[in-house]
Design a protein around this motif. Structure first.
Motif, short mmCIF file in Angstrom:
data_model
loop_
_atom_site.label_atom_id
_atom_site.label_comp_id
_atom_site.label_asym_id
_atom_site.label_seq_id
_atom_site.Cartn_x
_atom_site.Cartn_y
_atom_site.Cartn_z
N CYS A 1 0.80 -1.22 0.00
CA CYS A 1 0.00 0.00 0.00
C CYS A 1 0.84 1.28 0.00
CB CYS A 1 -0.99 -0.01 1.16
SG CYS A 1 -2.25 -1.30 0.97
N PRO A 2 1.83 1.42 0.92
CA PRO A 2 2.61 2.66 0.89
C PRO A 2 3.35 2.88 -0.43
CG PRO A 2 2.96 1.51 2.96
CD PRO A 2 2.17 0.59 2.07
N SER A 3 3.95 1.83 -0.99
CA SER A 3 4.69 2.03 -2.24
C SER A 3 3.74 2.29 -3.41
CB SER A 3 5.64 0.87 -2.52
OG SER A 3 4.94 -0.30 -2.77
N PHE A 4 2.55 1.67 -3.40
CA PHE A 4 1.56 1.96 -4.45
C PHE A 4 1.17 3.43 -4.40
CE2 PHE A 4 -2.88 2.98 -5.16
CZ PHE A 4 -2.94 2.81 -6.53
N ILE A 5 0.83 3.92 -3.20
CA ILE A 5 0.37 5.31 -3.06
C ILE A 5 1.46 6.28 -3.52
CG2 ILE A 5 -0.34 7.10 -1.42
CD1 ILE A 5 -1.73 4.77 0.17
N LYS A 6 2.69 6.05 -3.07
CA LYS A 6 3.80 6.92 -3.47
C LYS A 6 4.00 6.88 -4.98
CE LYS A 6 8.65 7.88 -2.58
NZ LYS A 6 9.84 7.51 -1.79
N VAL B 1 -9.19 2.67 4.63
CA VAL B 1 -8.10 3.65 4.55
C VAL B 1 -7.73 3.89 3.08
CG1 VAL B 1 -5.63 4.01 5.03
CG2 VAL B 1 -7.15 3.23 6.85
N MET B 2 -7.66 2.83 2.31
CA MET B 2 -7.28 2.99 0.91
C MET B 2 -8.33 3.79 0.13
SD MET B 2 -4.28 1.80 0.43
CE MET B 2 -4.05 1.44 -1.32
N TYR B 3 -9.61 3.48 0.32
CA TYR B 3 -10.64 4.23 -0.41
C TYR B 3 -10.61 5.70 0.00
CZ TYR B 3 -14.95 5.85 -2.40
OH TYR B 3 -15.87 6.57 -3.15
N ILE C 1 0.96 9.96 6.70
CA ILE C 1 0.05 10.94 7.32
C ILE C 1 -1.40 10.55 7.07
CG2 ILE C 1 -0.76 13.34 7.19
CD1 ILE C 1 1.90 13.08 8.66
N MET C 2 -1.70 10.13 5.86
CA MET C 2 -3.08 9.77 5.54
C MET C 2 -3.54 8.58 6.39
SD MET C 2 -4.02 12.07 3.40
CE MET C 2 -5.46 11.56 2.46
N LYS C 3 -2.68 7.59 6.55
CA LYS C 3 -3.04 6.43 7.37
C LYS C 3 -3.21 6.83 8.83
CE LYS C 3 -1.77 1.70 8.56
NZ LYS C 3 -1.93 1.80 10.00
N LEU D 1 -8.38 7.66 11.05
CA LEU D 1 -9.34 7.40 12.12
C LEU D 1 -10.06 8.67 12.57
CD1 LEU D 1 -10.62 5.28 13.96
CD2 LEU D 1 -8.76 5.69 15.59
N GLY D 2 -9.32 9.74 12.73
CA GLY D 2 -9.94 10.98 13.19
C GLY D 2 -10.54 11.83 12.09
N PHE D 3 -10.11 11.63 10.86
CA PHE D 3 -10.51 12.53 9.78
C PHE D 3 -11.56 11.95 8.83
CE2 PHE D 3 -6.60 15.55 9.44
CZ PHE D 3 -6.62 15.74 10.81
N HIS D 4 -11.71 10.64 8.77
CA HIS D 4 -12.59 10.07 7.75
C HIS D 4 -14.06 10.41 7.95
CE1 HIS D 4 -13.36 6.85 10.65
NE2 HIS D 4 -14.38 6.49 9.90
N THR D 5 -14.42 10.84 9.14
CA THR D 5 -15.81 11.22 9.38
C THR D 5 -16.04 12.72 9.18
OG1 THR D 5 -15.40 11.49 11.74
CG2 THR D 5 -16.21 9.33 11.00
N LEU D 6 -14.97 13.48 8.96
CA LEU D 6 -15.09 14.92 8.73
C LEU D 6 -15.55 15.18 7.30
CD1 LEU D 6 -11.70 16.24 10.22
CD2 LEU D 6 -13.95 16.21 11.33
N ASP D 7 -16.11 16.35 7.10
CA ASP D 7 -16.33 16.84 5.75
C ASP D 7 -14.98 16.81 5.05
OD1 ASP D 7 -17.99 18.62 3.78
OD2 ASP D 7 -16.09 19.67 4.12
#
Length: 145
Positions: free
Chosen positions: A29-34, A82-84, A112-114, A118-124
């Motif tokens: 996952c990390p190497s794919f995203i990068k 997390v990926m979506y 940072i995204m990972k 948890l705290g940000f995925h429910t935010l606008d």
């Protein structure tokens, strides 16, 4: 900013599904995203219009795999959620700020995204992006950069 058009929201969804497909296909996952965020493939998605935008996640993944001469398999795995969220948020970020994928990745890499999911995925999503940009600003301000 006014809400995104249906087409732009669909492109956010395609990118979210692309990130999930990378997970499903067993890519690190990390190497794919990068690799993706720094690729010509992502740059094509940043364009105002590119045929790749409507090719679908399977085709986009194949394009990226060809571009980087093989994505890394195995390794670190993130959750499907997390990926979506990461893929969707990165694409939305582009439309929200006009920044390209490479600039966005420099501001908020996969770690940072990972960590923030948890705290940000429910935010606008715009609030999450603003908070991610603020974390970056504070991090580099504290380092004296």
């Amino acid at each position: 900013m006014a809400s995104l058009s249906l087409e732009k929201r669909q492109l956010c969804d395609i990118q979210g599904r692309l990130f999930q497909l990378a997970l499903k296909n067993g890519y690190d996952c990390p190497s794919f995203i990068k690799a993706f965020m720094n690729s010509r493939t992502a740059a094509a998605l940043d364009d105002t219009y590119d045929r790749l935008q409507w090719a679908g996640e399977e085709y986009i993944l194949d394009e990226l795999n060809d571009e980087v001469h093989g994505l890394k398999t195995a390794g670190t795995i993130y959750t499907n959620e997390v990926m979506y969220w990461t893929g969707y948020t990165y694409r939305y970020w582009h439309y929200y700020t006009g920044e390209n994928s490479r600039e966005i990745y420099r501001t908020a890499d996969e770690k940072i995204m990972k960590e923030c999911w948890l705290g940000f995925h429910t935010l606008d999503v715009e609030m999450a992006i603003d908070d991610l940009k603020e974390i970056h600003r504070q991090t580099y301000q504290n380092k004296g950069v």
